[in-house]
Design a protein around this motif. Structure first.
Motif, PDB file in Angstrom:
ATOM      1  N   ALA A 259      13.789  -0.331   3.949  1.00 37.11           N
ATOM      2  CA  ALA A 259      14.351   0.585   2.952  1.00 37.11           C
ATOM      3  C   ALA A 259      13.257   1.235   2.115  1.00 37.11           C
ATOM      4  O   ALA A 259      13.399   2.367   1.634  1.00 37.11           O
ATOM      5  N   ASP A 260      12.134   0.519   1.928  1.00 33.36           N
ATOM      6  CA  ASP A 260      11.046   1.015   1.073  1.00 33.36           C
ATOM      7  C   ASP A 260       9.896   1.630   1.856  1.00 33.36           C
ATOM      8  O   ASP A 260       8.910   2.041   1.253  1.00 33.36           O
ATOM      9  N   GLY A 261       9.997   1.624   3.177  1.00 31.67           N
ATOM     10  CA  GLY A 261       8.885   2.149   3.966  1.00 31.67           C
ATOM     11  C   GLY A 261       8.759   1.410   5.282  1.00 31.67           C
ATOM     12  O   GLY A 261       9.658   1.456   6.126  1.00 31.67           O
ATOM     13  N   PHE A 262       7.656   0.690   5.448  1.00 31.61           N
ATOM     14  CA  PHE A 262       7.380   0.006   6.704  1.00 31.61           C
ATOM     15  C   PHE A 262       6.721  -1.341   6.434  1.00 31.61           C
ATOM     16  O   PHE A 262       6.033  -1.518   5.423  1.00 31.61           O
ATOM     17  N   VAL A 263       6.905  -2.269   7.358  1.00 29.50           N
ATOM     18  CA  VAL A 263       6.187  -3.541   7.342  1.00 29.50           C
ATOM     19  C   VAL A 263       5.481  -3.702   8.677  1.00 29.50           C
ATOM     20  O   VAL A 263       6.094  -3.579   9.739  1.00 29.50           O
TER      21      VAL A 263
ATOM     22  N   ALA B  93       2.726  -4.131   3.899  1.00 28.03           N
ATOM     23  CA  ALA B  93       3.832  -3.231   3.567  1.00 28.03           C
ATOM     24  C   ALA B  93       3.262  -1.901   3.084  1.00 28.03           C
ATOM     25  O   ALA B  93       2.296  -1.877   2.309  1.00 28.03           O
ATOM     26  N   ALA B  94       3.835  -0.816   3.567  1.00 25.63           N
ATOM     27  CA  ALA B  94       3.345   0.509   3.174  1.00 25.63           C
ATOM     28  C   ALA B  94       4.503   1.489   3.128  1.00 25.63           C
ATOM     29  O   ALA B  94       5.392   1.449   3.972  1.00 25.63           O
ATOM     30  N   ARG B  95       4.489   2.367   2.129  1.00 25.03           N
ATOM     31  CA  ARG B  95       5.537   3.384   2.043  1.00 25.03           C
ATOM     32  C   ARG B  95       5.391   4.410   3.156  1.00 25.03           C
ATOM     33  O   ARG B  95       6.371   5.010   3.588  1.00 25.03           O
ATOM     34  N   ASN B  96       4.148   4.629   3.616  1.00 26.32           N
ATOM     35  CA  ASN B  96       3.875   5.579   4.685  1.00 26.32           C
ATOM     36  C   ASN B  96       2.963   4.935   5.731  1.00 26.32           C
ATOM     37  O   ASN B  96       2.094   4.126   5.389  1.00 26.32           O
ATOM     38  N   VAL B  97       3.149   5.333   6.990  1.00 25.66           N
ATOM     39  CA  VAL B  97       2.271   4.875   8.070  1.00 25.66           C
ATOM     40  C   VAL B  97       1.775   6.096   8.844  1.00 25.66           C
ATOM     41  O   VAL B  97       2.569   6.983   9.197  1.00 25.66           O
TER      42      VAL B  97
ATOM     43  N   PHE C 284       0.849  -1.200   0.000  1.00 24.21           N
ATOM     44  CA  PHE C 284       0.000   0.000   0.000  1.00 24.21           C
ATOM     45  C   PHE C 284       0.880   1.243   0.000  1.00 24.21           C
ATOM     46  O   PHE C 284       2.045   1.207   0.408  1.00 24.21           O
ATOM     47  N   ASP C 285       0.276   2.357  -0.433  1.00 19.83           N
ATOM     48  CA  ASP C 285       0.969   3.639  -0.301  1.00 19.83           C
ATOM     49  C   ASP C 285       0.920   4.128   1.146  1.00 19.83           C
ATOM     50  O   ASP C 285       1.881   4.724   1.638  1.00 19.83           O
ATOM     51  N   VAL C 286      -0.222   3.867   1.785  1.00 18.15           N
ATOM     52  CA  VAL C 286      -0.451   4.381   3.139  1.00 18.15           C
ATOM     53  C   VAL C 286      -1.155   3.332   3.986  1.00 18.15           C
ATOM     54  O   VAL C 286      -2.170   2.774   3.559  1.00 18.15           O
ATOM     55  N   ALA C 287      -0.627   3.095   5.176  1.00 18.13           N
ATOM     56  CA  ALA C 287      -1.344   2.312   6.186  1.00 18.13           C
ATOM     57  C   ALA C 287      -1.708   3.254   7.318  1.00 18.13           C
ATOM     58  O   ALA C 287      -0.827   3.886   7.909  1.00 18.13           O
TER      59      ALA C 287
END
Length: 403
Positions: free
Chosen positions: A139-143, A152-156, A5-8
């Motif tokens: 490296a790509d965001g968050f898990v 997985a999301a680039r932003n949380v 996702f882009d955002v969680a």
């Protein structure tokens, strides 16, 4: 493999749904995660079930924070009029109560359905009920490791609220996430909460439970660094354990343990002056005279507590004693022994230190892609719709900024 996702957004309350809807309608792939089985329980129970969804007077002056100017940016970019326009678009009938408070005519369920519909318009995915077991930066965001698999999301965005009303699922997850990433947290404590009084000094007032009247209440001072002085004219309610009502809920956010609150039970009357001037014209007992202005039980209880006989005649009282009685009514200083705690607190004071966040985007300055909004943050509004307005404004700020 983790779903991407882009955002969680963690927390499907007022701020979380506003953020998810805003980001989703900008074309972001959004997932909204909440551990509860029922959606937005705090919205549901608010305002006596009718949701005091904003206050038309909301501005930075109505909020407490260690960094008081932080809220200005978000509040200026998403105003009460903006949220009211959304309410009108969804054809929700509403009304204004005193001091700018706006409520649904019907039910708080309408606000929940509206926010859910806005999320659906942004194609927001839902994970609910869903518990988060671990939270990692990559490296790509968050898990996020959850009981429904990895996300997985680039932003949380952390919109998990505070500690108030634990019976509807309040947790400290937001603070734990902040501390995991070495972000400072202003010590949380209950806000907008009834105050309690223990000990023999309160005994004469315990039987007054249920009595209500409009008062002036104040506490604190404007002196010193970060000093906070609160002053309100609102209704006071006597309870079995102490004091409540809007006046006390408001002042509780400013009150510091061990310090007094100052009550003026008759804000429109200079009691000492009126009593002294009336000595030669009124042949009344003190209890009967005060009962013209105060509830009779309160007048009697106050006189007894301050060492006055309710049947004493006004004409027989020295001026000095009448001044003492006037002070007891116009400047009643009492020290609460505590509060009813998170169990009855409407909000949580403190939270993620705003000096760790961007006031434009709500993103953590030293953790790109990690955002904190709503009650999780050290911004707390007055009673009367102000905290919902902060939820809408901070959620909109983050949802509009996420790339």
């Amino acid at each position: 493999m983790a779903k991407q996702f882009d955002v969680a957004v963690i927390g499907a309350g007022a701020a979380g749904m506003m953020c998810a809807a805003t980001a989703g309608q900008r074309g972001k792939r959004v997932v909204l995660i909440d551990h509860a089985e029922r959606l937005a329980e705090k919205i549901r129970i608010s305002g006596g079930g009718r949701c005091n969804f904003t206050n038309i007077n909301a501005g930075p002056q109505n909020y407490l924070s260690e960094n008081p100017h932080f809220c200005r940016s978000a509040l200026s970019r998403y105003t009460p009029q903006d949220f009211l326009a959304l309410v009108k678009r969804h054809r929700i009938a509403w009304h204004e109560k005193h001091r700018g408070q706006l409520f649904c005519d019907d039910s708080s369920e309408q606000i929940i359905r509206m926010l859910k519909a806005e999320c659906d318009a942004g194609n927001v995915s839902w994970r609910m009920p869903c518990k988060i077991a671990a939270f990692e930066k990559t490296a790509d965001g968050f898990v996020l490791k959850t009981d429904q698999g990895e996300i997985a999301a680039r932003n949380v965005v952390v919109a998990t609220g505070g500690l108030s009303i634990p019976k509807i699922g309040a947790t400290d997850l937001g603070y734990r996430v902040a501390k995991q990433f070495d972000l400072k947290v202003v010590e949380p404590r209950p806000g907008l909460v009834p105050l309690t009084f223990d000990g023999p000094g309160w005994a004469p007032f315990a039987p007054l439970a249920g009595i209500a009247l409009e008062v002036d209440v104040e506490t604190g001072s404007g002196k010193g660094r970060n000093a906070k002085r609160g002053y309100f004219r609102e209704d006071l309610l006597f309870t079995h354990r102490g004091l409540s009502g809007p006046a006390i809920l408001q002042i509780s956010s400013y009150w510091q343990p061990g310090t007094p609150i100052l009550l003026n039970l008759l804000p429109e009357i200079d009691v000492a002056q009126v009593l002294i001037e009336s000595k030669t014209t009124l042949k009344k007992q003190l209890g009967n005279l005060l009962s013209q202005w105060l509830p009779a039980r309160l007048a009697e209880g106050l006189l007894l507590a301050k060492g006055f006989a309710p049947d004493a005649r006004l004409a027989d009282m020295p001026d000095a004693k009448l001044r003492q009685l006037g002070d007891a009514i116009n400047r009643w200083a009492i020290v609460p022994t505590g509060s009813e705690g998170y169990r009855k607190a409407e909000v949580t004071l403190g939270g993620v230190d705003t000096r760790e966040l961007s006031q434009q985007s709500m993103m953590a300055n030293k953790v790109p892609g990690l955002y904190f909004i709503g009650e999780t943050v050290d911004v707390t509004g007055w009673l009367g719709g102000y905290n919902f307005q902060w939820a809408w404004a901070s959620g909109f700020a983050a949802g509009s900024a996420i790339e």
